[in-house]
Motif scaffolding. Structure first.
Motif, PDB file in Angstrom:
ATOM      1  N   ILE A   9       0.841  -1.197   0.000  1.00  0.00           N
ATOM      2  CA  ILE A   9       0.000   0.000   0.000  1.00  0.00           C
ATOM      3  C   ILE A   9       0.875   1.246   0.000  1.00  0.00           C
ATOM      4  O   ILE A   9       2.053   1.183   0.374  1.00  0.00           O
ATOM      5  N   ALA A  11       1.134   5.416   1.264  1.00  0.00           N
ATOM      6  CA  ALA A  11       0.608   6.355   2.259  1.00  0.00           C
ATOM      7  C   ALA A  11       1.320   7.693   2.109  1.00  0.00           C
ATOM      8  O   ALA A  11       2.476   7.758   1.676  1.00  0.00           O
ATOM      9  N   ILE A  17      -3.922   7.038   3.588  1.00  0.00           N
ATOM     10  CA  ILE A  17      -3.975   6.245   2.360  1.00  0.00           C
ATOM     11  C   ILE A  17      -4.910   6.855   1.321  1.00  0.00           C
ATOM     12  O   ILE A  17      -4.926   6.429   0.168  1.00  0.00           O
ATOM     13  N   LEU A 153      -3.738   5.169   7.442  1.00  0.00           N
ATOM     14  CA  LEU A 153      -3.267   3.829   7.136  1.00  0.00           C
ATOM     15  C   LEU A 153      -3.607   2.882   8.280  1.00  0.00           C
ATOM     16  O   LEU A 153      -4.122   1.790   8.066  1.00  0.00           O
TER      17      LEU A 153
END
Length: 182
Positions: A9, A11, A17, A153
């Protein structure tokens, strides 16, 4: 050996996010990296994508993908895709909706043969996975942007988690951090 669950992911530098409205229009580096023929392989996404055969995401992430990010084609074509949700949905040929005990489902999924499993997001699902110690690897790309507000996040509902730094990479002002559980 069981499959690994990987949280892969991006951020913002201040830990978000997405914007508060869910927008991810800020997900980019400096933009001054010299162009290459294969930008995806340069940032590591394609290399990572080849290591997984399954994706799992929450309902909000799923809806953002089908309505905003990739409305014309399923973004994870060829990958087994699961959406964790408590909301009833019309059947979708690309995904399997799961509303059972998510931690138990994932534990069973990890025991099946195959490649690694990508935890795509979002925040609520990440918290469930963390609470049940289901994430084996955290690959977090820090984007050189401070949003000031948005969807965090980590929601902060989990216990302390000790990780071991495995690798760092920088691309176009972004820093990719790879941590594994101890």
């Amino acid at each position: 050996m069981s499959r690994k669950v990987v949280l892969y992911i991006a951020a913002s530098l201040d830990g978000y996010i997405a914007r508060a409205n869910g927008a991810v229009d800020w997900l980019s580096g400096h933009g001054d990296q010299p162009p290459t023929e294969d930008v995806d392989s340069e940032n590591g996404y394609e290399q990572f994508y080849q290591t997984i055969d399954t994706v799992i995401m929450g309902r909000t992430t799923y809806e953002q993908i089908i309505h905003e990010l990739s409305p014309d084609a399923w973004a994870y074509q060829g990958k087994k895709s699961y959406v964790a949700t408590t909301t009833p949905h019309e059947p979708d040929e690309h995904v399997t909706f799961i509303n059972e005990d998510i931690p138990e489902f994932v534990k069973q999924l990890k025991l099946q043969p195959g490649q690694d499993i990508w935890l795509v997001g979002g925040g609520k699902l990440i918290e469930i996975f963390m609470e049940h110690h289901l994430i084996d690897t955290y690959v977090i790309t820090m984007i050189p942007t401070i949003l000031g507000d948005g969807i965090p996040l980590f929601l902060g509902q989990h216990a302390e988690t000790k990780l071991r730094l495995q690798q760092t990479r920088t691309v176009d002002g972004m820093v990719e951090l790879t941590y594994v559980t101890r």
